[in-house]
Design an enzyme around this catalytic site. Structure first.
Site, short mmCIF file in Angstrom:
data_model
loop_
_atom_site.label_atom_id
_atom_site.label_comp_id
_atom_site.label_asym_id
_atom_site.label_seq_id
_atom_site.Cartn_x
_atom_site.Cartn_y
_atom_site.Cartn_z
N GLU A 38 0.83 -1.21 0.00
CA GLU A 38 0.00 0.00 0.00
C GLU A 38 0.86 1.26 0.00
O GLU A 38 0.53 2.24 -0.67
CB GLU A 38 -0.96 0.00 1.19
CG GLU A 38 -2.11 -0.97 1.05
CD GLU A 38 -2.99 -0.67 -0.15
OE1 GLU A 38 -3.11 0.51 -0.53
OE2 GLU A 38 -3.57 -1.62 -0.71
N TYR A 121 -5.82 6.83 4.72
CA TYR A 121 -6.04 5.90 3.61
C TYR A 121 -5.31 4.57 3.85
O TYR A 121 -5.91 3.50 3.74
CB TYR A 121 -5.56 6.49 2.28
CG TYR A 121 -5.48 5.41 1.23
CD1 TYR A 121 -6.62 4.96 0.60
CD2 TYR A 121 -4.27 4.76 0.96
CE1 TYR A 121 -6.58 3.90 -0.30
CE2 TYR A 121 -4.21 3.71 0.06
CZ TYR A 121 -5.37 3.28 -0.57
OH TYR A 121 -5.32 2.22 -1.43
N ASP A 139 -9.34 5.74 -2.84
CA ASP A 139 -8.18 6.24 -3.58
C ASP A 139 -8.66 6.92 -4.85
O ASP A 139 -9.87 7.09 -5.06
CB ASP A 139 -7.18 5.12 -3.86
CG ASP A 139 -7.64 4.18 -4.96
OD1 ASP A 139 -8.85 4.21 -5.33
OD2 ASP A 139 -6.80 3.40 -5.47
#
Length: 292
Positions: A38, A121, A139
């Site tokens: 990520e 996030y 996203d």
């Protein structure tokens, strides 16, 4: 706005048939593998991330292994992914995981957000994709799919809004595991089909209920989207300096480091910034190295 359940089944079925086989999505992947992926995938295409991610997992398959390495080694193995401060943040997060969490990546969003360099996030993505939590993951790809399919606009706002987060939350399936799959399915749909410049609407599983298509695919009315410049920027200058240090076997003389960029003022400003960011360590005798 289409009812959420009218979107869930076609998108989830499309994802089951069309998803890319990425190592950090496989059932046997660890939370650490998901966390590293990520961070690496932020503003970086999958094709560039894959070889670097695989190298990192070979060198540092656990947070503790990375924490035991030097920050400079993390920067060196970051290669040409760009934004190398992400490597330092991952190293700092690994140290925190080793020292404060027994070497195990925490599974809840709130604790994940306490790790160095882990924002909302990334915390949500790791909670969803590594632990199957019902988290809101938004996203760029997700925002674009929601903008078109639900709100009927060609592109989302320039920056994330509260309304977009609320919309994404309202679209989550109630089941935790299905919600986690929904998050990644919408991301994949945005990456492969509902792309920014040339959406492949005939291949879209929700084309028949997409608000944007039903409205006649109106053009984007906001400010034009411009790609990030590269040539001549501070980013390019900094990148050249860091790459020289990555390729070197030891400390590099300042004269050699400064020779990579012709503009003296810009060059000195960028070198100062690299030192301030902790990416470059100055040594006695006008020498420099990656942080030890």
């Amino acid at each position: 706005m289409p009812a959420p359940e009218l979107l869930h089944t076609p998108v989830l079925e499309w994802y089951a048939a069309s998803r890319r086989d990425l190592p950090w999505r496989r059932p046997q992947r660890s939370p650490w593998e998901v966390l590293v992926s990520e961070v690496m995938l932020q503003q970086t295409p999958v094709v560039r991330v894959l070889p670097v991610w695989e190298r990192w997992m070979t060198l540092w398959p656990t947070p503790s292994r990375l924490a035991d390495a030097s920050p400079g080694e993390a920067v060196r193995e970051w290669g040409r992914l760009g934004y190398p401060r992400r490597a330092l943040r991952l190293h700092a997060a690994a140290v925190a995981i080793r020292d404060l969490h027994g070497g195990r990546v925490p599974g809840d969003e709130a604790t994940l957000r306490t790790l160095p360099g882990i924002g909302e996030y990334t915390a949500a993505a790791v909670a969803a994709f590594a632990f199957g939590a019902r988290a809101t993951v938004v996203d760029t790809n997700v925002r674009r799919v929601h903008a078109r399919a639900v709100t009927g606009t060609a592109l989302p706002a320039p920056s994330l809004t509260r309304a977009e987060v609320d919309l994404a939350t309202s679209l989550l399936p109630e089941d935790d595991a299905e919600a986690a799959t929904w998050n990644v399915a919408v991301m994949e749909l945005g990456a492969l089909v509902c792309t920014a410049r040339a959406p492949r609407c005939p291949a879209c599983p929700v084309a028949d209920r997409c608000a944007w298509r039903l409205a006649g695919s109106p053009a984007h009315e906001g400010p034009p989207r411009r790609g990030q410049a590269w040539e001549g920027t501070d980013r390019q200058c900094r990148g050249r300096m860091v790459q020289l240090l990555r390729d070197a076997d030891g400390p590099v003389a300042g004269t050699r480091l400064r020779a990579v960029w012709p503009d003296e003022g810009q060059r000195d400003r960028c070198l100062d910034a690299l030192v301030a960011d902790g990416l470059v360590e100055p040594l006695a005798g006008d020498r420099f190295r990656l942080p030890a």
